[in-house]
Scaffold this motif. Structure first.
Motif, mmCIF file in Angstrom:
data_model
loop_
_atom_site.group_PDB
_atom_site.id
_atom_site.type_symbol
_atom_site.label_atom_id
_atom_site.label_comp_id
_atom_site.label_asym_id
_atom_site.label_seq_id
_atom_site.Cartn_x
_atom_site.Cartn_y
_atom_site.Cartn_z
ATOM 1 N N TYR A 2 30.999 51.592 45.755
ATOM 2 C CA TYR A 2 31.992 50.556 45.577
ATOM 3 C C TYR A 2 31.628 49.731 44.351
ATOM 4 O O TYR A 2 30.489 49.757 43.885
ATOM 5 C CB TYR A 2 32.122 49.673 46.823
ATOM 6 C CG TYR A 2 30.898 48.882 47.211
ATOM 7 C CD1 TYR A 2 30.740 47.561 46.804
ATOM 8 C CD2 TYR A 2 29.899 49.443 48.010
ATOM 9 C CE1 TYR A 2 29.629 46.821 47.178
ATOM 10 C CE2 TYR A 2 28.790 48.709 48.397
ATOM 11 C CZ TYR A 2 28.659 47.398 47.971
ATOM 12 O OH TYR A 2 27.552 46.671 48.342
ATOM 13 N N VAL A 13 28.469 48.549 40.111
ATOM 14 C CA VAL A 13 28.605 49.635 41.075
ATOM 15 C C VAL A 13 27.444 49.563 42.047
ATOM 16 O O VAL A 13 26.289 49.426 41.651
ATOM 17 C CB VAL A 13 28.649 51.011 40.364
ATOM 18 C CG1 VAL A 13 28.598 52.153 41.380
ATOM 19 C CG2 VAL A 13 29.903 51.123 39.502
ATOM 20 N N PHE A 19 29.575 58.952 48.341
ATOM 21 C CA PHE A 19 30.807 59.516 47.793
ATOM 22 C C PHE A 19 31.921 59.574 48.833
ATOM 23 O O PHE A 19 32.945 60.199 48.608
ATOM 24 C CB PHE A 19 30.534 60.912 47.216
ATOM 25 C CG PHE A 19 29.553 60.880 46.091
ATOM 26 C CD1 PHE A 19 29.931 60.451 44.834
ATOM 27 C CD2 PHE A 19 28.232 61.250 46.286
ATOM 28 C CE1 PHE A 19 29.027 60.391 43.783
ATOM 29 C CE2 PHE A 19 27.312 61.203 45.247
ATOM 30 C CZ PHE A 19 27.710 60.774 43.993
ATOM 31 N N ARG A 21 33.440 56.856 50.038
ATOM 32 C CA ARG A 21 34.321 55.705 49.898
ATOM 33 C C ARG A 21 34.359 55.277 48.443
ATOM 34 O O ARG A 21 33.399 55.504 47.694
ATOM 35 C CB ARG A 21 33.876 54.543 50.778
ATOM 36 C CG ARG A 21 32.625 53.841 50.281
ATOM 37 C CD ARG A 21 32.212 52.710 51.183
ATOM 38 N NE ARG A 21 31.985 51.511 50.397
ATOM 39 C CZ ARG A 21 31.700 50.345 50.923
ATOM 40 N NH1 ARG A 21 31.653 50.197 52.206
ATOM 41 N NH2 ARG A 21 31.489 49.301 50.156
ATOM 42 N N LEU A 22 35.453 54.686 48.061
ATOM 43 C CA LEU A 22 35.582 54.100 46.732
ATOM 44 C C LEU A 22 36.480 52.882 46.881
ATOM 45 O O LEU A 22 37.648 52.997 47.253
ATOM 46 C CB LEU A 22 36.186 55.085 45.732
ATOM 47 C CG LEU A 22 36.407 54.522 44.324
ATOM 48 C CD1 LEU A 22 35.100 54.037 43.703
ATOM 49 C CD2 LEU A 22 37.072 55.565 43.441
ATOM 50 N N SER A 23 35.898 51.735 46.641
ATOM 51 C CA SER A 23 36.663 50.501 46.768
ATOM 52 C C SER A 23 36.098 49.460 45.814
ATOM 53 O O SER A 23 35.082 49.672 45.161
ATOM 54 C CB SER A 23 36.622 49.984 48.209
ATOM 55 O OG SER A 23 35.295 49.684 48.583
ATOM 56 N N LEU A 62 33.907 54.545 35.261
ATOM 57 C CA LEU A 62 33.326 54.487 36.598
ATOM 58 C C LEU A 62 32.121 55.411 36.706
ATOM 59 O O LEU A 62 31.078 55.024 37.218
ATOM 60 C CB LEU A 62 34.371 54.870 37.647
ATOM 61 C CG LEU A 62 33.862 54.940 39.086
ATOM 62 C CD1 LEU A 62 33.372 53.573 39.554
ATOM 63 C CD2 LEU A 62 34.949 55.489 39.998
ATOM 64 N N ALA A 66 28.391 54.166 37.454
ATOM 65 C CA ALA A 66 27.681 54.686 38.625
ATOM 66 C C ALA A 66 26.365 55.342 38.220
ATOM 67 O O ALA A 66 25.348 55.175 38.895
ATOM 68 C CB ALA A 66 28.567 55.672 39.378
ATOM 69 N N ALA A 104 41.785 52.494 43.533
ATOM 70 C CA ALA A 104 40.794 51.865 44.417
ATOM 71 C C ALA A 104 41.427 50.619 45.009
ATOM 72 O O ALA A 104 42.127 49.875 44.317
ATOM 73 C CB ALA A 104 39.528 51.509 43.651
#
Length: 113
Positions: A2, A13, A19, A21-23, A62, A66, A104
């Protein structure tokens, strides 16, 4: 994984190995909600046209954020897992490979609206 946004600080990040979830997690209610989007845009994570209800993240930015947040150099398996996350998102209609963006949602940790 996230993206933590705590205005006025830069977005960060968190949990770059998750992997599933992505928010975007907003942890500070002391700022105007629009400052969240401003913070994401200022580091090129969000793309122009994003709104608080429809944030589109730049996938290249992103991925780089990350990688930088990872405690060690990401392995080829990490890269594969990141790509698998995008494949899943594409099947759900959240990832646009032509635009290089992924949707997201924002999780408001405190009432800010």
């Amino acid at each position: 994984m996230y993206v933590e946004v705590t205005p006025p600080g830069p977005p960060t990040v968190r949990e770059p190995d998750d992997f599933h979830r992505l928010s975007i997690v907003v942890t500070n209610s002391g700022q105007a909600p629009s400052s969240v989007l401003d913070a994401l845009l200022s580091v090129n994570l969000a793309v122009a046209g994003s709104t608080l209800d429809a944030v589109r993240l730049d996938v290249a930015a992103l991925r780089e954020a990350a990688r930088s947040a990872h405690p060690t150099t990401p392995t080829p398996q990490w890269e594969h897992s990141f790509d698998a996350m995008l494949d899943y998102a594409q099947h759900k209609g959240w990832f646009d490979p032509n635009a290089g963006t992924v949707a997201a949602h924002i999780e408001w940790m405190e009432a800010t609206r």
